[in-house]
Design an enzyme around this catalytic site. Sequence first.
Site, PDB file in Angstrom:
ATOM      1  CD  GLU A 167      -2.760  -0.932   2.551  1.00 41.69           C
ATOM      2  OE1 GLU A 167      -3.903  -0.466   2.439  1.00 41.69           O
ATOM      3  OE2 GLU A 167      -2.255  -1.292   3.646  1.00 41.69           O
ATOM      4  CE1 TYR A 171     -15.319  26.784  -3.712  1.00 37.46           C
ATOM      5  CE2 TYR A 171     -16.679  27.805  -2.037  1.00 37.46           C
ATOM      6  CZ  TYR A 171     -16.347  27.645  -3.361  1.00 37.46           C
ATOM      7  OH  TYR A 171     -17.023  28.340  -4.325  1.00 37.46           O
ATOM      8  CB  ILE A 213      -7.211   6.279   6.650  1.00 37.75           C
ATOM      9  CG1 ILE A 213      -8.192   5.306   7.294  1.00 37.75           C
ATOM     10  CG2 ILE A 213      -6.573   5.683   5.401  1.00 37.75           C
ATOM     11  CD1 ILE A 213      -9.361   4.900   6.373  1.00 37.75           C
ATOM     12  CD  GLU A 214      -7.908   4.779  11.840  1.00 40.32           C
ATOM     13  OE1 GLU A 214      -8.621   3.827  12.167  1.00 40.32           O
ATOM     14  OE2 GLU A 214      -6.980   4.667  10.995  1.00 40.32           O
ATOM     15  CE  LYS A 263      -6.005   1.749   2.667  1.00 42.31           C
ATOM     16  NZ  LYS A 263      -5.125   1.425   3.806  1.00 42.31           N
TER      17      LYS A 263
END
Length: 133
Positions: free
Chosen positions: A22, A54, A73-74, A99
Amino acid sequence: MADRIELRGLTVHGRHGVYDHERVAGQRFVIDVTVWIDLAEAANSDDLADTYDYVRLASRAAEIVAGPPRKLIETVGAEIADHVMDDQRVHAVEVAVHKPQAPIPQTFDDVAVVIRRSRRGGRGWVVPAGGAV
């Protein structure tokens, strides 16, 4: 606080994950961000300086996702949320890191983590369902 800015479906290639493959090949991540901020002044002034930009939000979130590899991913979501909370006008933020190509052997549509931050309660404070802050 009912006013909010929403960024949905920001798609960025990143190299995050626990497994070596990954972090080498990378994969697609999809980011959703909701920023709770009082938009009354921006609505009255019609001036970009009075709101949360934005375009800059999307750019910074993309930089974080495309940046240094993280195992979780946290961590990615927390980095984005903490960046948003650096703007003192922001009341709260919610960041979802999707993900969809996670290495899960079963068939699935998506996996995501959701990180929430708020001035009122600090890290980990939960924004009530419906987004009222």
